[in-house]
Design a protein around this motif. Structure first.
Motif, short mmCIF file in Angstrom:
data_model
loop_
_atom_site.label_atom_id
_atom_site.label_comp_id
_atom_site.label_asym_id
_atom_site.label_seq_id
_atom_site.Cartn_x
_atom_site.Cartn_y
_atom_site.Cartn_z
N LYS A 1 0.68 7.17 -6.56
CA LYS A 1 -0.46 8.08 -6.76
C LYS A 1 -0.01 9.53 -6.55
O LYS A 1 -0.37 10.42 -7.32
CB LYS A 1 -1.57 7.71 -5.79
CG LYS A 1 -2.90 8.26 -6.12
CD LYS A 1 -3.94 7.68 -5.18
CE LYS A 1 -5.32 7.95 -5.67
NZ LYS A 1 -6.35 7.38 -4.82
N LYS B 1 -1.01 -4.52 -6.35
CA LYS B 1 -2.40 -4.46 -6.81
C LYS B 1 -3.09 -5.81 -6.76
O LYS B 1 -4.23 -5.95 -7.16
CB LYS B 1 -2.46 -3.90 -8.24
CG LYS B 1 -2.13 -2.43 -8.29
CD LYS B 1 -2.35 -1.87 -9.68
CE LYS B 1 -2.11 -0.37 -9.66
NZ LYS B 1 -2.60 0.28 -10.86
N LEU C 1 1.74 1.93 -3.62
CA LEU C 1 0.59 2.44 -4.37
C LEU C 1 0.31 3.90 -4.02
O LEU C 1 0.01 4.71 -4.91
CB LEU C 1 -0.64 1.58 -4.10
CG LEU C 1 -0.58 0.15 -4.63
CD1 LEU C 1 -1.82 -0.63 -4.19
CD2 LEU C 1 -0.45 0.13 -6.14
N LEU D 1 4.56 -3.19 -8.37
CA LEU D 1 3.25 -2.57 -8.55
C LEU D 1 2.16 -3.61 -8.79
O LEU D 1 1.08 -3.54 -8.21
CB LEU D 1 3.28 -1.60 -9.74
CG LEU D 1 3.67 -0.17 -9.46
CD1 LEU D 1 3.71 0.63 -10.75
CD2 LEU D 1 2.74 0.48 -8.48
N LYS E 1 0.82 -1.22 0.00
CA LYS E 1 0.00 0.00 0.00
C LYS E 1 0.85 1.26 0.00
O LYS E 1 0.46 2.27 -0.59
CB LYS E 1 -0.94 0.00 1.20
CG LYS E 1 -2.04 -1.02 1.09
CD LYS E 1 -3.02 -0.92 2.24
CE LYS E 1 -4.12 -1.96 2.07
NZ LYS E 1 -5.16 -1.82 3.07
#
Length: 137
Positions: A19, A59, A15, A55, A12
């Motif tokens: 972002k 995910k 991610l 990545l 997380k």
């Protein structure tokens, strides 16, 4: 040779950082997430492959299907052959995938170049009763 400069982000945290850095180029994003190495000559090399792999894992898309196995048995191939005694064995992996239980009964319907197994007992008889096995020429 080269040594990793920092511990790369995963999960997380990766991610979230991607972002936040969405406005930057891919190489710069990967570098800021820790996916780079510094060589003896103090050159920075970005590890895009490791970055993309991390990545995908973050995910929920594991790249190594071998890693998801429990180490026992074989994976179903959805191919069978006729044994010396004339029998075709479907195997436990397939019956488990279909939710079949010991004692479930089937009607065998022969067609041209295919076999239909129609489940006779249980709730699945009216829903998913047909399994088709086709022959190759």
């Amino acid at each position: 040779m080269s040594e990793p400069a920092t511990a790369p982000l995963t999960g997380k945290a990766l991610l979230q950082k991607v972002k936040e850095l969405s406005h930057l180029p891919r190489r710069e994003t990967a570098k800021r997430c820790g996916y780079y190495t510094v060589t003896k000559n103090n050159q920075t090399r970005v590890n895009l492959t490791e970055f993309y792999d991390a990545l995908l894992v973050a995910k929920g898309l594991p790249l190594d299907p071998e890693g998801t196995k429990d180490g026992r048995g074989r994976e179903p191939t959805y191919r069978v052959s006729v044994h010396q005694n004339g029998q075709i064995v479907i195997g436990a992996a397939y019956t488990k995938a279909m939710g079949l239980k010991p004692g479930d009964e089937f009607e065998i319907k022969l067609g041209y170049k295919h076999i239909h197994l129609v489940q006779l007992s249980g709730d699945k008889a009216s829903k998913n009763g047909a399994v088709e096995v086709e022959e190759n020429e």
